[in-house]
Design a protein around this motif. Structure first.
Motif, PDB file in Angstrom:
ATOM      1  N   ARG B 124      23.830 -17.193 -16.336  1.00 16.61           N
ATOM      2  CA  ARG B 124      24.169 -18.539 -16.804  1.00 16.61           C
ATOM      3  C   ARG B 124      23.958 -19.538 -15.667  1.00 16.61           C
ATOM      4  O   ARG B 124      24.018 -19.168 -14.493  1.00 16.61           O
ATOM      5  CB  ARG B 124      25.645 -18.615 -17.241  1.00 16.61           C
ATOM      6  N   ALA B 125      23.768 -20.805 -16.026  1.00 12.93           N
ATOM      7  CA  ALA B 125      23.687 -21.855 -15.005  1.00 12.93           C
ATOM      8  C   ALA B 125      25.003 -21.910 -14.240  1.00 12.93           C
ATOM      9  O   ALA B 125      26.080 -21.742 -14.822  1.00 12.93           O
ATOM     10  CB  ALA B 125      23.401 -23.198 -15.672  1.00 12.93           C
ATOM     11  N   ALA B 126      24.892 -22.107 -12.928  1.00  8.22           N
ATOM     12  CA  ALA B 126      26.082 -22.089 -12.080  1.00  8.22           C
ATOM     13  C   ALA B 126      26.796 -23.435 -12.115  1.00  8.22           C
ATOM     14  O   ALA B 126      26.183 -24.458 -11.833  1.00  8.22           O
ATOM     15  CB  ALA B 126      25.685 -21.741 -10.654  1.00  8.22           C
ATOM     16  N   PRO B 127      28.084 -23.451 -12.444  1.00  5.62           N
ATOM     17  CA  PRO B 127      28.820 -24.710 -12.433  1.00  5.62           C
ATOM     18  C   PRO B 127      29.196 -25.150 -11.011  1.00  5.62           C
ATOM     19  O   PRO B 127      29.557 -26.303 -10.797  1.00  5.62           O
ATOM     20  CB  PRO B 127      30.086 -24.389 -13.244  1.00  5.62           C
ATOM     21  N   ALA B 128      29.102 -24.243 -10.043  1.00  3.00           N
ATOM     22  CA  ALA B 128      29.472 -24.563  -8.661  1.00  3.00           C
ATOM     23  C   ALA B 128      28.723 -23.596  -7.747  1.00  3.00           C
ATOM     24  O   ALA B 128      28.274 -22.536  -8.197  1.00  3.00           O
ATOM     25  CB  ALA B 128      30.987 -24.402  -8.471  1.00  3.00           C
ATOM     26  N   PRO B 129      28.576 -23.930  -6.455  1.00  3.72           N
ATOM     27  CA  PRO B 129      27.907 -22.989  -5.542  1.00  3.72           C
ATOM     28  C   PRO B 129      28.715 -21.704  -5.385  1.00  3.72           C
ATOM     29  O   PRO B 129      29.938 -21.698  -5.577  1.00  3.72           O
ATOM     30  CB  PRO B 129      27.859 -23.750  -4.212  1.00  3.72           C
ATOM     31  N   ALA B 130      28.019 -20.613  -5.018  1.00  2.00           N
ATOM     32  CA  ALA B 130      28.698 -19.338  -4.769  1.00  2.00           C
ATOM     33  C   ALA B 130      29.631 -19.491  -3.565  1.00  2.00           C
ATOM     34  O   ALA B 130      29.271 -20.101  -2.567  1.00  2.00           O
ATOM     35  CB  ALA B 130      27.681 -18.250  -4.505  1.00  2.00           C
ATOM     36  N   ARG B 131      30.814 -18.914  -3.673  1.00  6.89           N
ATOM     37  CA  ARG B 131      31.779 -19.007  -2.580  1.00  6.89           C
ATOM     38  C   ARG B 131      31.460 -18.003  -1.473  1.00  6.89           C
ATOM     39  O   ARG B 131      31.756 -18.227  -0.313  1.00  6.89           O
ATOM     40  CB  ARG B 131      33.192 -18.748  -3.118  1.00  6.89           C
ATOM     41  N   TYR B 132      30.837 -16.886  -1.820  1.00 12.84           N
ATOM     42  CA  TYR B 132      30.613 -15.815  -0.836  1.00 12.84           C
ATOM     43  C   TYR B 132      29.124 -15.543  -0.644  1.00 12.84           C
ATOM     44  O   TYR B 132      28.310 -15.792  -1.531  1.00 12.84           O
ATOM     45  CB  TYR B 132      31.324 -14.532  -1.287  1.00 12.84           C
ATOM     46  N   ARG B 133      28.851 -14.977   0.548  1.00 13.10           N
ATOM     47  CA  ARG B 133      27.494 -14.566   0.882  1.00 13.10           C
ATOM     48  C   ARG B 133      27.516 -13.108   1.329  1.00 13.10           C
ATOM     49  O   ARG B 133      28.572 -12.599   1.725  1.00 13.10           O
ATOM     50  CB  ARG B 133      26.954 -15.426   2.029  1.00 13.10           C
ATOM     51  N   PRO B 134      26.354 -12.434   1.311  1.00 12.78           N
ATOM     52  CA  PRO B 134      26.328 -11.063   1.812  1.00 12.78           C
ATOM     53  C   PRO B 134      26.901 -10.986   3.232  1.00 12.78           C
ATOM     54  O   PRO B 134      26.622 -11.846   4.073  1.00 12.78           O
ATOM     55  CB  PRO B 134      24.834 -10.715   1.789  1.00 12.78           C
ATOM     56  N   GLY B 135      27.732  -9.985   3.462  1.00  8.03           N
ATOM     57  CA  GLY B 135      28.377  -9.804   4.754  1.00  8.03           C
ATOM     58  C   GLY B 135      29.802 -10.334   4.804  1.00  8.03           C
ATOM     59  O   GLY B 135      30.570  -9.975   5.702  1.00  8.03           O
ATOM     60  N   ASP B 136      30.192 -11.155   3.846  1.00  7.34           N
ATOM     61  CA  ASP B 136      31.563 -11.699   3.842  1.00  7.34           C
ATOM     62  C   ASP B 136      32.572 -10.598   3.511  1.00  7.34           C
ATOM     63  O   ASP B 136      32.328  -9.743   2.662  1.00  7.34           O
ATOM     64  CB  ASP B 136      31.690 -12.819   2.797  1.00  7.34           C
ATOM     65  N   ARG B 137      33.721 -10.672   4.174  1.00  6.42           N
ATOM     66  CA  ARG B 137      34.827  -9.749   3.857  1.00  6.42           C
ATOM     67  C   ARG B 137      35.679 -10.357   2.743  1.00  6.42           C
ATOM     68  O   ARG B 137      36.118 -11.508   2.832  1.00  6.42           O
ATOM     69  CB  ARG B 137      35.724  -9.558   5.105  1.00  6.42           C
ATOM     70  N   VAL B 138      35.915  -9.574   1.731  1.00  3.89           N
ATOM     71  CA  VAL B 138      36.701 -10.072   0.595  1.00  3.89           C
ATOM     72  C   VAL B 138      37.737  -9.021   0.206  1.00  3.89           C
ATOM     73  O   VAL B 138      37.567  -7.830   0.455  1.00  3.89           O
ATOM     74  CB  VAL B 138      35.807 -10.362  -0.639  1.00  3.89           C
ATOM     75  N   ARG B 139      38.805  -9.491  -0.384  1.00  2.76           N
ATOM     76  CA  ARG B 139      39.815  -8.580  -0.927  1.00  2.76           C
ATOM     77  C   ARG B 139      39.793  -8.667  -2.451  1.00  2.76           C
ATOM     78  O   ARG B 139      39.759  -9.774  -3.003  1.00  2.76           O
ATOM     79  CB  ARG B 139      41.205  -8.967  -0.413  1.00  2.76           C
ATOM     80  N   ALA B 140      39.751  -7.506  -3.094  1.00  2.00           N
ATOM     81  CA  ALA B 140      39.880  -7.507  -4.557  1.00  2.00           C
ATOM     82  C   ALA B 140      41.321  -7.887  -4.876  1.00  2.00           C
ATOM     83  O   ALA B 140      42.267  -7.320  -4.319  1.00  2.00           O
ATOM     84  CB  ALA B 140      39.542  -6.135  -5.119  1.00  2.00           C
ATOM     85  N   ARG B 141      41.483  -8.864  -5.739  1.00  2.00           N
ATOM     86  CA  ARG B 141      42.832  -9.360  -6.033  1.00  2.00           C
ATOM     87  C   ARG B 141      43.708  -8.281  -6.656  1.00  2.00           C
ATOM     88  O   ARG B 141      43.241  -7.408  -7.385  1.00  2.00           O
ATOM     89  CB  ARG B 141      42.763 -10.558  -6.990  1.00  2.00           C
TER      90      ARG B 141
END
Lengths: 222, 219
Positions: B124-141
């Protein structure tokens, strides 16, 4: 290749169906009766045309299956430019082969390498790259595989008769979204320069899921 | 929902039992169920996340003791009843007793078959830019919605690395409950086996899920 059921003379739906393991005239099972009733209702209400249902079943029994994935992998082994394209954009690369009339978006090929083995599961349901492998086998959709593939992949592989070196890294891809994964196995040593047709004979369905390895060169017809 | 369908990491189901030369369908009715489910979905009766959610809402004992296509049949009956395409009297009678409800795309005919032979389009068309990029550390909620979600329990609360960005996709959590596309960025997030399963886990193991942006927070 999967065997075809032996009821092809009798595929026109609800009013003739029978379990392939039973002879004509045997008692209908609860499931046969229930499914027949539902198909009757949907047809009488004008929601579906039985000939369309026949065509869907026929496509999965006779047209769409792992032979498509075998051709994709064989081409990737034989043609470095195709391999690169496949890894960059699986959907576009496979669409370009003309093996299937339609290919879904976000088909991702993941490549095995010396010291790296990929394996695919859907822990939440049964997501599987239907367009290139056909419908998934029962074990892929079963609780034992869905439960253990992400926690004990080596134990699962042992049940398929596969033992990997202890230092081989294992990467499990859980298909949790509308992305689909196809494992590109390592080309067996000694098959350099083989034709795509011959290479395709070495590619098993399980090797493309990651629960198996390709056949060895002497297992191909010469 | 925290249902028995969310099986990753569970014990006690026994060994995997591959069948040699397995047929595509083990009985004719299995193919009919698969075809009806695909046809009704393509005709607009429901979307794929509604169909997954219908199976997840089967009672746990039924889910665990039913074959794959039996679950599909039971889920489909629930969908047909819930969405008003069939009523209970018709299921009991085995025949249509009332006028049909209009399907969004009309009757499913042979001309529609080719359309169902590939997956739907979910980008789908993106309503906003992606918050994350490859290599970013994230926590699954640590989230436990009572409705359909595609974030498996075994990764919730754990930290992983973003590996790939798959673009912006229709969001299953919304689609399953009739809430529309609500497009969200989708990422492959990789977790260490020992982070998920503890110190006794295979040290060579990594596991990835494809996670929508609302499933993730910066770590």
């Amino acid at each position: 290749m999967t065997k075809q059921p032996d009821h092809r003379h009798d595929r026109h739906g609800a009013h003739h169906d029978h379990d392939q393991h039973h002879d004509h005239g045997s008692e209908l099972t609860e499931m046969q009766l229930r499914v027949r009733a539902l198909e009757t209702i949907l047809t009488e209400k004008g929601y579906v045309d039985q000939a369309a249902l026949d065509a869907i079943v026929d496509a999965y029994e006779t047209k769409i299956g792992p032979h498509i994935g075998q051709r994709v992998v064989a081409r990737a082994w034989a043609d470095p430019a195709f391999r690169k394209a496949l890894l960059a954009d699986g959907t576009a690369a496979i669409a370009g082969l003309g093996l299937v009339s339609r290919i879904g978006d976000h088909l991702v090929a993941v490549e095995n390498a010396p010291g790296l083995h990929n394996m695919v599961v859907c822990t939440l349901c049964s997501c599987y790259p239907w367009e290139v492998l056909g419908l998934p086998p029962v074990w892929y959709k079963s609780a034992p595989y869905r439960a253990r593939a992400v926690k004990d992949p080596r134990g699962v592989l042992a049940e398929f008769g596969v033992t990997l070196p202890a230092d081989t890294r294992i990467r499990v891809w859980d298909s949790t979204a509308e992305t689909r994964f196809l494992v590109l196995p390592l080309q067996p040593a000694g098959t350099e320069g083989w034709s795509e047709e011959r290479l395709a004979q070495l590619v098993t369905r399980d090797a493309m899921i990651g629960t198996g390895l390709p056949k060895r060169p002497h297992e191909a017809a010469s | 929902m925290n249902g028995v369908h969310d099986m990753g990491g569970m014990d006690g189901f026994g060994p995997v039992s591959p069948q040699a030369d397995e047929p595509v369908f083990h009985a004719v009715w299995e193919g009919r169920v698969m075809a009806m489910m695909r046809a009704m979905g393509a005709a607009g009766a429901w979307n794929i996340d509604m169909s997954r959610y219908s199976r997840e809402t089967l009672p746990p004992d039924v889910y665990l003791s039913s074959s794959y296509y039996r679950k599909w049949l039971l889920g489909m009956e629930l969908l047909l009843l819930d969405r008003g395409f069939v009523d209970a009297g018709e299921i009991a009678a085995g025949h249509a007793l009332r006028p049909a409800k209009q399907l969004r795309r009309g009757k499913f005919t042979p001309a529609d078959v080719e359309r169902v032979m590939s997956r739907g389009k979910f980008g789908r068309a993106a309503p906003a830019p992606a918050r994350y990029r490859p290599g970013d550390r994230v926590r699954a909620r640590n989230m436990h919605p009572p409705t359909h979600t595609r974030l498996p329990r075994y990764v919730r609360g754990h930290v992983g690395l973003v590996e790939r960005v798959h673009g912006c996709h229709a969001f299953p959590d919304s689609l399953a409950v009739g809430g529309g596309d609500d497009p969200q960025w989708l990422y492959t997030v990789v977790f260490g086996g020992r982070d998920l399963w503890g110190d006794d886990a295979d040290p060579t193991l990594t596991v990835s899920v494809d996670a929508f942006e609302p499933y993730l927070v910066t770590a």
